[in-house]
Scaffold this active site. Structure first.
Site, mmCIF file in Angstrom:
data_model
loop_
_atom_site.group_PDB
_atom_site.id
_atom_site.type_symbol
_atom_site.label_atom_id
_atom_site.label_comp_id
_atom_site.label_asym_id
_atom_site.label_seq_id
_atom_site.Cartn_x
_atom_site.Cartn_y
_atom_site.Cartn_z
ATOM 1 N N GLY A 13 0.938 -1.564 0.088
ATOM 2 C CA GLY A 13 -0.564 -0.188 0.257
ATOM 3 C C GLY A 13 1.462 1.692 0.229
ATOM 4 N N GLY A 79 -1.230 1.381 12.569
ATOM 5 C CA GLY A 79 -1.756 2.910 11.929
ATOM 6 C C GLY A 79 -2.754 2.795 11.329
ATOM 7 N N THR A 81 -6.698 2.942 10.275
ATOM 8 C CA THR A 81 -8.093 3.956 10.899
ATOM 9 C C THR A 81 -8.936 3.288 10.380
ATOM 10 O OG1 THR A 81 -7.689 5.293 8.692
ATOM 11 C CG2 THR A 81 -6.447 5.639 10.875
ATOM 12 N N ASN A 105 -2.587 9.010 14.061
ATOM 13 C CA ASN A 105 -1.820 9.408 13.202
ATOM 14 C C ASN A 105 -0.210 9.357 13.759
ATOM 15 O OD1 ASN A 105 -0.350 11.982 12.818
ATOM 16 N ND2 ASN A 105 -2.550 12.820 11.633
ATOM 17 N N HIS A 134 -8.257 16.186 3.545
ATOM 18 C CA HIS A 134 -7.529 14.865 2.937
ATOM 19 C C HIS A 134 -7.318 14.637 1.712
ATOM 20 C CE1 HIS A 134 -6.497 13.563 7.368
ATOM 21 N NE2 HIS A 134 -5.702 13.215 6.659
ATOM 22 N N LYS A 138 -9.109 8.745 0.103
ATOM 23 C CA LYS A 138 -9.127 8.688 1.587
ATOM 24 C C LYS A 138 -10.480 7.850 1.786
ATOM 25 C CE LYS A 138 -7.706 9.299 5.666
ATOM 26 N NZ LYS A 138 -7.594 8.497 6.431
ATOM 27 N N GLY A 144 -9.283 9.347 11.447
ATOM 28 C CA GLY A 144 -9.087 9.045 12.611
ATOM 29 C C GLY A 144 -8.070 9.556 13.786
HETATM 30 P P1 NAD Z 1 -3.466 1.927 0.788
HETATM 31 O O1 NAD Z 1 -5.204 1.156 0.542
HETATM 32 O O2 NAD Z 1 -2.710 2.389 -0.109
HETATM 33 O O3 NAD Z 1 -2.291 0.126 1.553
HETATM 34 C C1 NAD Z 1 -3.118 -0.531 2.108
HETATM 35 C C2 NAD Z 1 -2.844 -2.033 2.362
HETATM 36 O O4 NAD Z 1 -3.439 -2.304 2.735
HETATM 37 C C3 NAD Z 1 -3.197 -2.474 0.419
HETATM 38 O O5 NAD Z 1 -1.721 -3.163 -0.011
HETATM 39 C C4 NAD Z 1 -4.089 -3.373 0.764
HETATM 40 O O6 NAD Z 1 -4.003 -4.924 0.039
HETATM 41 C C5 NAD Z 1 -3.487 -3.877 1.946
HETATM 42 N N1 NAD Z 1 -4.549 -5.596 2.606
HETATM 43 C C6 NAD Z 1 -5.648 -4.369 2.956
HETATM 44 N N2 NAD Z 1 -6.558 -5.512 3.532
HETATM 45 C C7 NAD Z 1 -5.813 -6.641 3.774
HETATM 46 C C8 NAD Z 1 -5.549 -7.871 4.457
HETATM 47 N N3 NAD Z 1 -6.949 -8.271 4.895
HETATM 48 N N4 NAD Z 1 -4.350 -8.335 4.266
HETATM 49 C C9 NAD Z 1 -3.328 -8.211 4.386
HETATM 50 N N5 NAD Z 1 -3.384 -6.921 3.046
HETATM 51 C C10 NAD Z 1 -4.644 -5.791 3.218
HETATM 52 O O7 NAD Z 1 -4.355 1.998 2.071
HETATM 53 P P2 NAD Z 1 -2.711 3.463 2.435
HETATM 54 O O8 NAD Z 1 -2.845 4.798 2.385
HETATM 55 O O9 NAD Z 1 -1.220 2.693 2.773
HETATM 56 O O10 NAD Z 1 -3.611 3.440 4.051
HETATM 57 C C11 NAD Z 1 -3.205 2.208 5.469
HETATM 58 C C12 NAD Z 1 -4.270 2.440 6.448
HETATM 59 O O11 NAD Z 1 -3.583 3.254 7.237
HETATM 60 C C13 NAD Z 1 -5.688 3.775 6.312
HETATM 61 O O12 NAD Z 1 -6.223 2.753 6.956
HETATM 62 C C14 NAD Z 1 -4.954 4.720 6.599
HETATM 63 O O13 NAD Z 1 -6.272 5.532 6.467
HETATM 64 C C15 NAD Z 1 -4.235 4.829 7.552
HETATM 65 N N6 NAD Z 1 -2.664 5.441 7.610
HETATM 66 C C16 NAD Z 1 -2.667 6.019 9.125
HETATM 67 C C17 NAD Z 1 -1.829 6.299 8.994
HETATM 68 C C18 NAD Z 1 -1.182 7.288 10.835
HETATM 69 O O14 NAD Z 1 -0.482 8.273 10.520
HETATM 70 N N7 NAD Z 1 -1.640 6.665 11.384
HETATM 71 C C19 NAD Z 1 -1.466 7.675 8.222
HETATM 72 C C20 NAD Z 1 -1.887 7.770 6.665
HETATM 73 C C21 NAD Z 1 -2.176 6.144 6.636
#
Ligand code: NAD
Length: 228
Positions: A13, A79, A81, A105, A134, A138, A144
């Site tokens: 991702g 991380g 959300t 975050n 965002h 998203k 979150g």
């Molecule tokens: P994204 O969709 O680009 O990537 C998610 C990845 O997870 C994908 O490669 C997908 O194939 C994989 N995935 C999904 N379900 C799965 C499963 N059941 N088993 C294994 N792999 C699985 O999303 P992103 O932009 O990388 O964001 C991912 C998460 O992180 C979101 O929930 C986003 O809101 C969160 N996020 C958090 C922060 C933080 O600072 N906490 C910052 C940015 C994004």
């Protein structure tokens, strides 16, 4: 020095790739094992050797991640959300057995912003409104981060505040604003993520910190900065 073996969930991702880049540039950690949506089955011999998991995937992945981590007694930095109450309580339950750090975050700036909200206690007669922006892709809305800010804001001012306003558009990595308004003045606290690396660096920092925590428990990103 022995390198920290990191297990990465959601490796393909946007965040997963960013985290792998940050780890690749570091001298003290390695991406040792990855789990993506395409995984066939878990290699438990390898999974057992992981020092700490970093999960940025989706809420559906959580049960499996917690199952692997609790089985091998490995700390988890999460991380992801958009969790339901049930998923939040699964994190809680796992934290009785292993160290778990969940943060909506991972940036140190937002950790400080959440602390800064405590000062609003002294002007809790003001009106409050959180606003967030965002990128258009998203999935969750409000973010979150906005939900966590809202919880901390309501704790600080001792009252319910209106729901965060969420705007989706373009490629914005994340902007969060907290407005406090009275008849005479207005104050705004604002955080802008300038890139995705800020979250990746925070997650990797949290992972190396959590790997050294001996006690099971539910940790927050603020604990990395200010201690538990
Ligand atoms: P994204 O969709 O680009 O990537 C998610 C990845 O997870 C994908 O490669 C997908 O194939 C994989 N995935 C999904 N379900 C799965 C499963 N059941 N088993 C294994 N792999 C699985 O999303 P992103 O932009 O990388 O964001 C991912 C998460 O992180 C979101 O929930 C986003 O809101 C969160 N996020 C958090 C922060 C933080 O600072 N906490 C910052 C940015 C994004």
């Amino acid at each position: 020095m022995k390198k920290l073996k990191i297990g990465l969930v959601g490796a393909n991702g946007r965040m997963g790739q960013e985290i792998a880049t940050v780890i690749g540039a570091s001298n003290n950690s390695d991406v040792f094992y990855t789990i993506g949506r395409d995984k066939k089955s878990i290699d438990h011999k390898l999974a057992a050797k992981v020092d700490v998991w970093i999960d940025f995937s989706s809420p559906e992945a959580l049960p499996e991640v917690l199952k692997i981590a609790t089985r091998h007694k490995t700390p988890v930095v999460c991380g992801t959300t958009g969790f339901s109450k049930k998923e939040k309580s699964a994190l809680d339950k796992a934290s009785k057995e292993i160290p778990v750090l969940w943060a909506s975050n991972m940036s140190m700036g937002v950790a400080v912003l959440n602390e800064a909200l405590k000062v609003f206690n002294s002007i809790n007669n003001f009106d409050y409104q959180i606003e967030e922006f965002h990128h258009i892709r998203k999935k969750d809305k409000p973010s979150g981060t906005a939900i966590t800010l809202q919880e901390n804001l309501e704790k600080a001012v001792g009252k319910k505040c209106p729901e965060p306003l969420a705007v989706r558009g373009g490629g914005i990595f994340g902007v969060h604003k907290i407005h406090a308004m009275s008849d005479e003045e207005m104050i705004t606290f604002e955080h802008t993520a300038l890139n995705r690396t800020v979250f990746a660096k925070g997650a990797v920092r949290a992972a190396s910190w959590l790997a050294s925590q001996k006690k099971p428990g539910l940790y927050q990103i603020r604990d990395v900065l200010f201690g538990k």
